[in-house]
Motif scaffolding. Structure first.
Motif, PDB file in Angstrom:
ATOM      1  N   LEU A  18      10.796  56.162 -17.950  1.00  0.00           N
ATOM      2  CA  LEU A  18      10.780  55.228 -16.828  1.00  0.00           C
ATOM      3  C   LEU A  18       9.389  55.203 -16.192  1.00  0.00           C
ATOM      4  N   ILE A  19       8.811  56.378 -15.969  1.00  0.00           N
ATOM      5  CA  ILE A  19       7.458  56.452 -15.397  1.00  0.00           C
ATOM      6  C   ILE A  19       6.467  55.756 -16.331  1.00  0.00           C
ATOM      7  N   ARG A  20       6.586  55.998 -17.626  1.00  0.00           N
ATOM      8  CA  ARG A  20       5.707  55.359 -18.607  1.00  0.00           C
ATOM      9  C   ARG A  20       5.826  53.836 -18.519  1.00  0.00           C
ATOM     10  N   SER A  21       7.046  53.314 -18.426  1.00  0.00           N
ATOM     11  CA  SER A  21       7.251  51.869 -18.331  1.00  0.00           C
ATOM     12  C   SER A  21       6.628  51.288 -17.067  1.00  0.00           C
ATOM     13  N   VAL A  22       6.809  51.980 -15.948  1.00  0.00           N
ATOM     14  CA  VAL A  22       6.228  51.520 -14.684  1.00  0.00           C
ATOM     15  C   VAL A  22       4.708  51.504 -14.783  1.00  0.00           C
ATOM     16  N   MET A  23       4.130  52.578 -15.297  1.00  0.00           N
ATOM     17  CA  MET A  23       2.673  52.652 -15.401  1.00  0.00           C
ATOM     18  C   MET A  23       2.136  51.618 -16.391  1.00  0.00           C
ATOM     19  N   ASP A  24       2.866  51.351 -17.462  1.00  0.00           N
ATOM     20  CA  ASP A  24       2.481  50.286 -18.404  1.00  0.00           C
ATOM     21  C   ASP A  24       2.399  48.942 -17.681  1.00  0.00           C
ATOM     22  N   ARG A  25       3.410  48.668 -16.879  1.00  0.00           N
ATOM     23  CA  ARG A  25       3.452  47.393 -16.144  1.00  0.00           C
ATOM     24  C   ARG A  25       2.282  47.291 -15.171  1.00  0.00           C
ATOM     25  N   VAL A  26       1.991  48.380 -14.461  1.00  0.00           N
ATOM     26  CA  VAL A  26       0.878  48.375 -13.507  1.00  0.00           C
ATOM     27  C   VAL A  26      -0.457  48.221 -14.236  1.00  0.00           C
ATOM     28  N   ALA A  27      -0.597  48.848 -15.403  1.00  0.00           N
ATOM     29  CA  ALA A  27      -1.825  48.712 -16.189  1.00  0.00           C
ATOM     30  C   ALA A  27      -2.025  47.259 -16.620  1.00  0.00           C
ATOM     31  N   GLU A  28      -0.930  46.599 -16.932  1.00  0.00           N
ATOM     32  CA  GLU A  28      -0.979  45.210 -17.400  1.00  0.00           C
ATOM     33  C   GLU A  28      -1.173  44.212 -16.261  1.00  0.00           C
ATOM     34  N   ASP A  29      -0.418  44.388 -15.167  1.00  0.00           N
ATOM     35  CA  ASP A  29      -0.356  43.363 -14.116  1.00  0.00           C
ATOM     36  C   ASP A  29      -0.858  43.805 -12.748  1.00  0.00           C
ATOM     37  N   GLY A  30      -1.199  45.072 -12.574  1.00  0.00           N
ATOM     38  CA  GLY A  30      -1.560  45.581 -11.252  1.00  0.00           C
ATOM     39  C   GLY A  30      -0.320  45.939 -10.451  1.00  0.00           C
ATOM     40  N   LEU A  31      -0.526  46.465  -9.259  1.00  0.00           N
ATOM     41  CA  LEU A  31       0.602  46.850  -8.395  1.00  0.00           C
ATOM     42  C   LEU A  31       1.162  45.612  -7.703  1.00  0.00           C
ATOM     43  N   PRO A  32       2.454  45.343  -7.870  1.00  0.00           N
ATOM     44  CA  PRO A  32       3.031  44.170  -7.200  1.00  0.00           C
ATOM     45  C   PRO A  32       3.388  44.483  -5.748  1.00  0.00           C
ATOM     46  N   GLY A  33       3.220  43.495  -4.876  1.00  0.00           N
ATOM     47  CA  GLY A  33       3.652  43.614  -3.481  1.00  0.00           C
ATOM     48  C   GLY A  33       3.111  44.846  -2.796  1.00  0.00           C
ATOM     49  N   GLU A  34       4.011  45.569  -2.136  1.00  0.00           N
ATOM     50  CA  GLU A  34       3.647  46.770  -1.379  1.00  0.00           C
ATOM     51  C   GLU A  34       3.833  48.061  -2.186  1.00  0.00           C
ATOM     52  N   HIS A  35       4.139  47.939  -3.466  1.00  0.00           N
ATOM     53  CA  HIS A  35       4.360  49.129  -4.286  1.00  0.00           C
ATOM     54  C   HIS A  35       3.118  50.016  -4.312  1.00  0.00           C
ATOM     55  N   HIS A  36       3.341  51.306  -4.257  1.00  0.00           N
ATOM     56  CA  HIS A  36       2.294  52.311  -4.437  1.00  0.00           C
ATOM     57  C   HIS A  36       2.989  53.617  -4.794  1.00  0.00           C
ATOM     58  N   PHE A  37       2.231  54.554  -5.356  1.00  0.00           N
ATOM     59  CA  PHE A  37       2.836  55.763  -5.893  1.00  0.00           C
ATOM     60  C   PHE A  37       2.177  57.013  -5.350  1.00  0.00           C
ATOM     61  N   PHE A  38       2.997  58.018  -5.108  1.00  0.00           N
ATOM     62  CA  PHE A  38       2.549  59.383  -4.877  1.00  0.00           C
ATOM     63  C   PHE A  38       3.014  60.160  -6.105  1.00  0.00           C
ATOM     64  N   ILE A  39       2.067  60.697  -6.865  1.00  0.00           N
ATOM     65  CA  ILE A  39       2.387  61.390  -8.105  1.00  0.00           C
ATOM     66  C   ILE A  39       1.872  62.815  -7.996  1.00  0.00           C
ATOM     67  N   THR A  40       2.793  63.781  -7.970  1.00  0.00           N
ATOM     68  CA  THR A  40       2.402  65.185  -7.902  1.00  0.00           C
ATOM     69  C   THR A  40       2.308  65.728  -9.324  1.00  0.00           C
ATOM     70  N   VAL A  41       1.175  66.388  -9.589  1.00  0.00           N
ATOM     71  CA  VAL A  41       0.837  66.823 -10.941  1.00  0.00           C
ATOM     72  C   VAL A  41       0.580  68.326 -10.948  1.00  0.00           C
ATOM     73  N   ASP A  42       1.092  68.998 -11.967  1.00  0.00           N
ATOM     74  CA  ASP A  42       0.808  70.412 -12.207  1.00  0.00           C
ATOM     75  C   ASP A  42      -0.594  70.504 -12.801  1.00  0.00           C
ATOM     76  N   THR A  43      -1.572  70.936 -11.995  1.00  0.00           N
ATOM     77  CA  THR A  43      -2.958  70.992 -12.465  1.00  0.00           C
ATOM     78  C   THR A  43      -3.199  72.139 -13.443  1.00  0.00           C
ATOM     79  N   GLY A  44      -2.231  73.032 -13.578  1.00  0.00           N
ATOM     80  CA  GLY A  44      -2.338  74.109 -14.553  1.00  0.00           C
ATOM     81  C   GLY A  44      -1.891  73.698 -15.943  1.00  0.00           C
ATOM     82  N   HIS A  45      -1.332  72.509 -16.072  1.00  0.00           N
ATOM     83  CA  HIS A  45      -0.898  72.015 -17.381  1.00  0.00           C
ATOM     84  C   HIS A  45      -2.113  71.927 -18.295  1.00  0.00           C
TER      85      HIS A  45
END
Length: 155
Positions: A18-45
């Protein structure tokens, strides 16, 4: 083939998809409307790519904000590359999907959270087998979110 269906890891894969699909769409079309993301990442990965100064500042996790300014968003089957602004300094990052611990779009009160759950029977199992995804409402302050833990379905 195992005699059990591993619903926890299947759900984990579906949520990352699901995250991959959302990010694919944003890469293609940009962020629609008021959408924005907070993405917490394990920096030790081991596959997270970021500047050394960022990793030094955030040795365990970092929350990325994808909103007004970002560029070079490229999604592949395993993660995404993006350039974000840190103190007026553009920094390229590569984030594997399995390094994401939370993905929240507060504009629509949507959130995913992945938590590492320790299984008493797991001794030397791969860490991926210990992850059980949890869903929650993005409004953490209200603490009225419906949280679904898949652990109750595991044997």
């Amino acid at each position: 083939m195992s005699g059990e269906i591993d619903y926890g890891n299947l759900m984990h894969d579906a949520m990352r998809g699901l995250i991959r699909s959302v990010m694919d769409r944003v890469a293609e079309d940009g962020l629609p409307g008021e959408h924005h993301f907070f993405i917490t990442v394990d920096t030790g990965h081991p596959d997270v790519q970021m500047a050394d100064w960022l990793r030094d500042r955030y040795p365990e996790e970092i929350t990325l904000v994808v909103q007004h300014w970002f560029e070079n968003l490229v999604v592949d089957p395993n993660g995404f590359a993006i350039t974000l602004n840190f103190g007026n300094a553009p920094e390229p990052l590569y984030i594997p999907f399995d390094a994401i611990s939370t993905f929240v779009d507060p504009s629509v009160e949507f959130g995913l959270r992945f938590e590492l759950q320790q299984d008493d029977d797991a001794d030397d199992e791969d860490d991926d087998d210990l992850e059980a995804p949890m869903l929650e409402d993005a409004e953490r302050e209200e603490k009225s979110a419906d949280v679904v833990s898949l652990d109750q379905f595991r044997k």
